[in-house]
Design an enzyme around this catalytic site. Structure first.
Site, PDB file in Angstrom:
ATOM      1  N   LYS A  23       0.719   4.967   8.365  1.00 28.60           N
ATOM      2  CA  LYS A  23       1.297   5.289   7.047  1.00 28.60           C
ATOM      3  C   LYS A  23       0.175   5.434   6.011  1.00 28.60           C
ATOM      4  CE  LYS A  23       2.233   1.775   4.683  1.00 28.60           C
ATOM      5  NZ  LYS A  23       1.601   0.918   3.674  1.00 28.60           N
ATOM      6  N   LYS A  44      -7.556   1.434  -2.465  1.00 32.23           N
ATOM      7  CA  LYS A  44      -7.058   0.957  -1.160  1.00 32.23           C
ATOM      8  C   LYS A  44      -7.158   2.064  -0.097  1.00 32.23           C
ATOM      9  CE  LYS A  44      -4.725  -1.413   1.928  1.00 32.23           C
ATOM     10  NZ  LYS A  44      -5.110  -2.629   2.601  1.00 32.23           N
ATOM     11  N   THR A  60       0.865  -1.188   0.000  1.00 32.55           N
ATOM     12  CA  THR A  60       0.000   0.000   0.000  1.00 32.55           C
ATOM     13  C   THR A  60       0.895   1.228   0.000  1.00 32.55           C
ATOM     14  OG1 THR A  60      -1.632  -1.200   1.288  1.00 32.55           O
ATOM     15  CG2 THR A  60      -1.856   1.195   1.211  1.00 32.55           C
TER      16      THR A  60
HETATM   17  P1  NAP Z   1       5.833  -6.311   7.444  1.00 32.80           P
HETATM   18  O1  NAP Z   1       5.492  -7.571   8.124  1.00 32.80           O
HETATM   19  O2  NAP Z   1       6.471  -5.200   8.212  1.00 32.80           O
HETATM   20  O3  NAP Z   1       6.760  -6.663   6.188  1.00 32.80           O
HETATM   21  C1  NAP Z   1       7.392  -5.677   5.427  1.00 32.80           C
HETATM   22  C2  NAP Z   1       8.298  -6.349   4.437  1.00 32.80           C
HETATM   23  O4  NAP Z   1       8.909  -5.353   3.606  1.00 32.80           O
HETATM   24  C3  NAP Z   1       9.457  -7.133   5.081  1.00 32.80           C
HETATM   25  O5  NAP Z   1       9.724  -8.269   4.302  1.00 32.80           O
HETATM   26  C4  NAP Z   1      10.607  -6.116   4.983  1.00 32.80           C
HETATM   27  O6  NAP Z   1      11.891  -6.709   4.995  1.00 32.80           O
HETATM   28  C5  NAP Z   1      10.326  -5.510   3.638  1.00 32.80           C
HETATM   29  N1  NAP Z   1      10.939  -4.200   3.455  1.00 32.80           N
HETATM   30  C6  NAP Z   1      10.573  -3.022   4.046  1.00 32.80           C
HETATM   31  N2  NAP Z   1      11.346  -2.029   3.631  1.00 32.80           N
HETATM   32  C7  NAP Z   1      12.225  -2.557   2.738  1.00 32.80           C
HETATM   33  C8  NAP Z   1      13.266  -2.021   1.956  1.00 32.80           C
HETATM   34  N3  NAP Z   1      13.558  -0.717   1.993  1.00 32.80           N
HETATM   35  N4  NAP Z   1      13.968  -2.867   1.170  1.00 32.80           N
HETATM   36  C9  NAP Z   1      13.681  -4.183   1.131  1.00 32.80           C
HETATM   37  N5  NAP Z   1      12.688  -4.763   1.848  1.00 32.80           N
HETATM   38  C10 NAP Z   1      11.968  -3.950   2.643  1.00 32.80           C
HETATM   39  O7  NAP Z   1       4.532  -5.656   6.764  1.00 32.80           O
HETATM   40  P2  NAP Z   1       3.227  -6.365   6.170  1.00 32.80           P
HETATM   41  O8  NAP Z   1       2.160  -6.330   7.197  1.00 32.80           O
HETATM   42  O9  NAP Z   1       3.588  -7.634   5.506  1.00 32.80           O
HETATM   43  O10 NAP Z   1       2.805  -5.243   5.092  1.00 32.80           O
HETATM   44  C11 NAP Z   1       3.387  -5.176   3.784  1.00 32.80           C
HETATM   45  C12 NAP Z   1       2.544  -4.218   2.937  1.00 32.80           C
HETATM   46  O11 NAP Z   1       1.196  -4.743   2.852  1.00 32.80           O
HETATM   47  C13 NAP Z   1       2.420  -2.806   3.518  1.00 32.80           C
HETATM   48  O12 NAP Z   1       2.403  -1.858   2.479  1.00 32.80           O
HETATM   49  C14 NAP Z   1       1.064  -2.851   4.211  1.00 32.80           C
HETATM   50  O13 NAP Z   1       0.490  -1.569   4.323  1.00 32.80           O
HETATM   51  C15 NAP Z   1       0.282  -3.767   3.290  1.00 32.80           C
HETATM   52  N6  NAP Z   1      -0.860  -4.491   3.909  1.00 32.80           N
HETATM   53  C16 NAP Z   1      -0.742  -5.124   5.117  1.00 32.80           C
HETATM   54  C17 NAP Z   1      -1.843  -5.798   5.659  1.00 32.80           C
HETATM   55  C18 NAP Z   1      -1.773  -6.513   6.982  1.00 32.80           C
HETATM   56  O14 NAP Z   1      -2.850  -6.847   7.532  1.00 32.80           O
HETATM   57  N7  NAP Z   1      -0.603  -6.786   7.528  1.00 32.80           N
HETATM   58  C19 NAP Z   1      -3.051  -5.827   4.956  1.00 32.80           C
HETATM   59  C20 NAP Z   1      -3.133  -5.201   3.719  1.00 32.80           C
HETATM   60  C21 NAP Z   1      -2.025  -4.530   3.201  1.00 32.80           C
HETATM   61  P3  NAP Z   1      12.616  -7.081   6.419  1.00 32.80           P
HETATM   62  O15 NAP Z   1      12.086  -8.424   6.784  1.00 32.80           O
HETATM   63  O16 NAP Z   1      14.062  -7.082   6.086  1.00 32.80           O
HETATM   64  O17 NAP Z   1      12.231  -5.995   7.394  1.00 32.80           O
END
Ligand code: NAP
Length: 296
Positions: free
Chosen positions: A238, A170, A95
């Site tokens: 965010k 979104k 997102t």
């Molecule tokens: P998360 O668990 O914090 O995972 C983030 C991922 O992104 C990790 O693999 C992280 O790597 C990687 N990352 C972040 N910055 C990076 C960079 N600069 N270079 C390379 N890798 C990077 O977050 P998440 O919940 O999976 O969310 C991911 C996305 O989906 C976000 O945009 C969020 O808004 C969206 N989303 C989440 C949900 C939910 O319920 N969780 C639902 C819908 C949408 P590391 O492991 O090295 O930190």
């Protein structure tokens, strides 16, 4: 179709797992390398960089945190753009900003690569179950090509128009999510202040007109005192920043979203914003001097 997956966090790990289960050959990359182990054990191929993923894939999916992170893994040093083959499709499922998305798509187009923005809704549970709602911006032709990939991760796939429109959709989703959390949180706080059994309140109201996905999924977690993240406060915050910036660009007032954002700002103080967004109830509890927790 070879699929590359970049970003194996809460969402990405589950989504990549479903692609492997559906039989796609999957190459994975995660910045913190250890997070690749579980996927490799299931049959995924590990890669050393987003560039390397791109070189081995027809479809490259990114699922990272925020706008600068997507820019980094696609356009940065060792980014996707430096390894991607002409004719491949890049799908960003994170997102992020709709405006930045359109700029990234232009840079990829100059390399003969189409981009789809395909943010998701359905939370960690939906990612594990493969039942995400996927909101897609980009060409119909590209969407048709990758529909089998989306079908492995989601249930409701909606084409919203040109690239960037998935992200705008979104944002609309995130406004509604924030406000459904706020609505059940206020209901629970009042119930607790009045000395009611909050479990019974949840049972009584969740199946009626006030019911929502947030109430059914996050409500029970709150009552158990479970504030572990499905979706972290800092990520929802965010998204609310994206919403408020875009609303300003559009000249639209969103008073409800503004209140939810303020409460998330307070919740973000705890554990550096790493608690789940259901912790939006905590500032309301503090103001009321009660806690809405199960008596069980
Ligand atoms: P998360 O668990 O914090 O995972 C983030 C991922 O992104 C990790 O693999 C992280 O790597 C990687 N990352 C972040 N910055 C990076 C960079 N600069 N270079 C390379 N890798 C990077 O977050 P998440 O919940 O999976 O969310 C991911 C996305 O989906 C976000 O945009 C969020 O808004 C969206 N989303 C989440 C949900 C939910 O319920 N969780 C639902 C819908 C949408 P590391 O492991 O090295 O930190």
């Amino acid at each position: 179709m070879n699929v590359g997956f970049i970003g194996l966090g809460i969402m990405g790990k589950a989504m990549a797992t479903n692609l492997i289960k559906a039989g796609f050959p999957v190459t994975v990359y995660n910045r913190t390398k250890s997070k690749m182990d579980a996927l490799v054990a299931m049959g995924a191929k590990p890669a050393g960089s987003p560039k390397e993923v791109a070189g081995q894939s027809d479809v490259i999916i990114t699922m990272v945190s925020d706008t600068p992170d997507v820019e980094q893994v696609i356009l940065g040093e060792n980014g996707v753009i430096h390894g991607v083959k002409s004719g491949s499709i890049v799908i960003d499922m994170s997102t992020i900003s709709a405006t930045a998305t359109r700029k990234i798509a232009e840079e990829l187009a100059a390399k003969g690569v189409e981009m789809l923005d395909a943010p998701v809704s359905g939370g960690d549970k939906g990612a594990v179950a493969g039942t995400l709602s996927i909101m897609v911006g980009g060409s119909e032709k590209a969407l048709e090509r990758v529909t089998p990939v989306f079908n492995a991760m989601g249930k409701k796939i909606t084409h919203m128009g040109p690239v960037g429109n998935g992200q705008v959709t979104k944002m609309c989703n995130q406004i509604a999510c924030a406000l459904t959390i706020l609505s059940f949180a206020e209901a629970f706080v009042l119930a607790a202040a009045a000395g009611l059994d909050v479990d019974k309140v949840l049972e009584a109201i969740s199946g009626g007109a006030a019911g929502s996905w947030s109430m059914s999924n996050y409500g029970p977690r709150v009552l158990k005192g479970d504030f572990a993240p499905g979706f972290m406060v800092k990520l929802h915050q965010k998204d609310m920043r994206l919403v408020m910036n875009f609303a300003r660009e559009m000249g639209v007032a969103l008073p409800g979203a503004a209140i939810a954002q303020q409460l998330l700002s307070v919740a973000e103080k705890e554990e550096d914003g790493r608690l789940g967004n259901q912790s939006m109830i905590k500032p309301l509890e503090a103001m009321a001097g009660v806690k809405a927790r199960s008596a069980k």
